[in-house]
Design a protein around this motif. Structure first.
Motif, PDB file in Angstrom:
ATOM      1  N   SER A 182       0.826  -1.210   0.000  1.00 51.15           N
ATOM      2  CA  SER A 182       0.000   0.000   0.000  1.00 51.15           C
ATOM      3  C   SER A 182       0.857   1.256   0.000  1.00 51.15           C
ATOM      4  CB  SER A 182      -0.932  -0.002   1.215  1.00 51.15           C
ATOM      5  OG  SER A 182      -1.891  -1.032   1.130  1.00 51.15           O
ATOM      6  N   TYR A 183       1.889   1.274   0.852  1.00 52.03           N
ATOM      7  CA  TYR A 183       2.703   2.487   0.935  1.00 52.03           C
ATOM      8  C   TYR A 183       3.675   2.622  -0.227  1.00 52.03           C
ATOM      9  CZ  TYR A 183       0.688   4.338   5.120  1.00 52.03           C
ATOM     10  OH  TYR A 183      -0.196   4.913   6.005  1.00 52.03           O
ATOM     11  N   ASP A 184       4.032   1.523  -0.862  1.00 55.62           N
ATOM     12  CA  ASP A 184       4.759   1.650  -2.122  1.00 55.62           C
ATOM     13  C   ASP A 184       3.871   2.337  -3.163  1.00 55.62           C
ATOM     14  OD1 ASP A 184       7.213   0.610  -1.422  1.00 55.62           O
ATOM     15  OD2 ASP A 184       6.843  -1.384  -2.257  1.00 55.62           O
ATOM     16  N   THR A 185       2.587   2.010  -3.149  1.00 62.29           N
ATOM     17  CA  THR A 185       1.650   2.596  -4.115  1.00 62.29           C
ATOM     18  C   THR A 185       1.455   4.089  -3.889  1.00 62.29           C
ATOM     19  OG1 THR A 185       0.452   0.494  -4.332  1.00 62.29           O
ATOM     20  CG2 THR A 185      -0.721   2.506  -4.986  1.00 62.29           C
ATOM     21  N   VAL A 186       1.319   4.499  -2.634  1.00 56.83           N
ATOM     22  CA  VAL A 186       0.985   5.903  -2.343  1.00 56.83           C
ATOM     23  C   VAL A 186       2.205   6.733  -1.950  1.00 56.83           C
ATOM     24  CG1 VAL A 186      -1.304   5.196  -1.565  1.00 56.83           C
ATOM     25  CG2 VAL A 186       0.508   5.534   0.139  1.00 56.83           C
ATOM     26  N   ALA A 187       3.404   6.158  -2.028  1.00 53.26           N
ATOM     27  CA  ALA A 187       4.603   6.777  -1.445  1.00 53.26           C
ATOM     28  C   ALA A 187       4.826   8.220  -1.883  1.00 53.26           C
ATOM     29  CB  ALA A 187       5.833   5.936  -1.776  1.00 53.26           C
ATOM     30  N   ARG A 221       9.926   2.015  -1.528  1.00 51.46           N
ATOM     31  CA  ARG A 221       9.812   3.301  -2.219  1.00 51.46           C
ATOM     32  C   ARG A 221       9.962   4.465  -1.249  1.00 51.46           C
ATOM     33  NH1 ARG A 221      11.324   6.838  -5.551  1.00 51.46           N
ATOM     34  NH2 ARG A 221       9.780   8.445  -6.068  1.00 51.46           N
ATOM     35  N   LEU A 222       9.368   4.353  -0.070  1.00 52.67           N
ATOM     36  CA  LEU A 222       9.549   5.422   0.915  1.00 52.67           C
ATOM     37  C   LEU A 222      11.005   5.521   1.360  1.00 52.67           C
ATOM     38  CD1 LEU A 222       6.355   5.133   3.147  1.00 52.67           C
ATOM     39  CD2 LEU A 222       6.992   7.054   1.666  1.00 52.67           C
ATOM     40  N   GLU A 245      -8.361   3.193   0.438  1.00 53.05           N
ATOM     41  CA  GLU A 245      -7.795   4.174  -0.490  1.00 53.05           C
ATOM     42  C   GLU A 245      -7.313   5.383   0.285  1.00 53.05           C
ATOM     43  OE1 GLU A 245     -11.291   7.123  -1.995  1.00 53.05           O
ATOM     44  OE2 GLU A 245     -11.101   5.241  -3.104  1.00 53.05           O
ATOM     45  N   GLY A 246      -6.420   6.145  -0.330  1.00 50.33           N
ATOM     46  CA  GLY A 246      -5.929   7.338   0.338  1.00 50.33           C
ATOM     47  C   GLY A 246      -4.932   8.096  -0.508  1.00 50.33           C
ATOM     48  N   TYR A 247      -4.648   9.338  -0.074  1.00 55.45           N
ATOM     49  CA  TYR A 247      -3.612  10.171  -0.685  1.00 55.45           C
ATOM     50  C   TYR A 247      -3.828  10.319  -2.193  1.00 55.45           C
ATOM     51  CZ  TYR A 247      -1.885   8.929   3.856  1.00 55.45           C
ATOM     52  OH  TYR A 247      -1.795   8.716   5.221  1.00 55.45           O
ATOM     53  N   GLY A 248      -4.983  10.888  -2.510  1.00 49.64           N
ATOM     54  CA  GLY A 248      -5.323  11.107  -3.910  1.00 49.64           C
ATOM     55  C   GLY A 248      -6.184  10.002  -4.489  1.00 49.64           C
ATOM     56  N   GLY A 249      -6.818   9.211  -3.630  1.00 48.66           N
ATOM     57  CA  GLY A 249      -7.701   8.152  -4.115  1.00 48.66           C
ATOM     58  C   GLY A 249      -6.997   6.906  -4.598  1.00 48.66           C
ATOM     59  N   LEU A 250      -5.733   6.750  -4.240  1.00 54.81           N
ATOM     60  CA  LEU A 250      -4.987   5.558  -4.658  1.00 54.81           C
ATOM     61  C   LEU A 250      -5.398   4.354  -3.814  1.00 54.81           C
ATOM     62  CD1 LEU A 250      -1.450   7.165  -5.098  1.00 54.81           C
ATOM     63  CD2 LEU A 250      -3.061   6.503  -6.892  1.00 54.81           C
ATOM     64  N   MET A 309      -5.403   1.247  -1.382  1.00 56.44           N
ATOM     65  CA  MET A 309      -4.643   0.805  -0.221  1.00 56.44           C
ATOM     66  C   MET A 309      -5.379  -0.372   0.419  1.00 56.44           C
ATOM     67  SD  MET A 309      -3.522   4.406   1.628  1.00 56.44           S
ATOM     68  CE  MET A 309      -2.138   3.665   2.513  1.00 56.44           C
ATOM     69  N   ASN A 310      -4.652  -1.098   1.259  1.00 55.55           N
ATOM     70  CA  ASN A 310      -5.258  -2.177   2.032  1.00 55.55           C
ATOM     71  C   ASN A 310      -4.490  -2.274   3.350  1.00 55.55           C
ATOM     72  OD1 ASN A 310      -6.653  -4.468   2.916  1.00 55.55           O
ATOM     73  ND2 ASN A 310      -5.303  -5.872   1.797  1.00 55.55           N
ATOM     74  N   VAL A 311      -4.810  -1.342   4.264  1.00 54.03           N
ATOM     75  CA  VAL A 311      -4.062  -1.269   5.515  1.00 54.03           C
ATOM     76  C   VAL A 311      -5.010  -1.281   6.707  1.00 54.03           C
ATOM     77  CG1 VAL A 311      -2.023  -0.113   4.597  1.00 54.03           C
ATOM     78  CG2 VAL A 311      -3.961   1.250   5.354  1.00 54.03           C
ATOM     79  N   HIS A 312      -4.545  -1.919   7.761  1.00 58.87           N
ATOM     80  CA  HIS A 312      -5.276  -1.951   9.017  1.00 58.87           C
ATOM     81  C   HIS A 312      -5.227  -0.568   9.658  1.00 58.87           C
ATOM     82  CE1 HIS A 312      -6.838  -3.956  12.628  1.00 58.87           C
ATOM     83  NE2 HIS A 312      -5.973  -3.252  13.341  1.00 58.87           N
ATOM     84  N   MET A 313      -6.356  -0.119  10.190  1.00 64.94           N
ATOM     85  CA  MET A 313      -6.425   1.167  10.874  1.00 64.94           C
ATOM     86  C   MET A 313      -7.107   0.961  12.222  1.00 64.94           C
ATOM     87  SD  MET A 313      -5.111   3.782   9.190  1.00 64.94           S
ATOM     88  CE  MET A 313      -5.968   5.146   9.964  1.00 64.94           C
ATOM     89  N   ALA A 314      -6.351   1.087  13.294  1.00 70.06           N
ATOM     90  CA  ALA A 314      -6.899   0.914  14.642  1.00 70.06           C
ATOM     91  C   ALA A 314      -6.598   2.157  15.462  1.00 70.06           C
ATOM     92  CB  ALA A 314      -6.287  -0.310  15.318  1.00 70.06           C
TER      93      ALA A 314
END
Length: 215
Positions: free
Chosen positions: A13-18, A81-82, A159-164, A166-171
């Protein structure tokens, strides 16, 4: 959820939105002078005591700020990427791909660890592993600084950061949960604070030190 599952999905996910994430967070230090003040306190406490690790460093903005404060600091992040972006923007600092579930340093080798807005991606089942790593890698008396989202909810961010995609856990967890977790792994809390408590997106900051070993 297995470590491998959420780690792989977070990395991808973060490679995608980096690139978009880097632009979004570029001015984060300027937007939150109160949060920045805690980094200054951490810098003063750690001083010249030894090495510091920014665990989950992203594009390296916090790492660079602490480096400019005089700390001997390096950074790790899941996203290659980051890390590439961090190395490009801050060639004077060492950055490597790595996971907070298995810190790539020797036991008792660090004077300080920062984990800045990262732990919301860690499922409950892996939080103990992460905190045990922090405790193991810090020297007795070493400092841990944690910042993150505050609340009581869990969902998957798609999704995030411009609608890209993502698939991340958010707690988002209560301050008490973090405090209990940190104390149960041999830390003494020196400071705990809620940022923007009246807003829809409050945050927490915890500063703790690893208890000195007793005989």
């Amino acid at each position: 959820m297995r470590d491998a599952d959420w780690i792989d999905s977070t990395r991808q996910s973060y490679d995608t939105v980096a690139d978009n994430y880097t632009d979004f967070t570029r001015a984060a230090m300027d937007r939150s002078p109160v949060a920045r003040s805690f980094l200054d306190v951490f810098s003063t406490l750690v001083g010249m005591q030894g090495r510091v690790l920014d665990a989950g460093c992203g594009p390296g903005w916090v790492t660079a700020y602490l480096h400019d404060n005089g700390l001997e600091i390096s950074g790790i992040d899941l996203s290659p990427r980051l890390i590439e972006i961090a190395r490009t923007n801050h060639p004077e600092i060492s950055f490597d791909v790595g996971s907070i579930t298995e810190l790539p340093v020797a036991s008792h080798s660090l004077a300080g660890i920062t984990c800045w807005w990262v732990l919301h991606h860690v499922p409950d089942s892996s939080l103990g592993t992460v905190m045990a790593q922090f405790s193991e890698k810090l020297e007795p008396g070493g400092y841990l600084l944690v910042g993150g989202h505050l609340g009581a909810s869990t969902h998957t961010k798609t999704e995030g950061y411009g609608g890209l995609p993502m698939n991340v856990h958010m707690a988002k967890r209560p301050l008490e949960i973090f405090a209990e977790l940190i104390e149960s792994h041999g830390f003494v809390i020196d400071l705990q604070a809620t940022l923007d408590p009246a807003s829809k997106a409050p945050s927490l900051i915890l500063l703790a030190h690893k208890a000195l070993q007793t005989t």
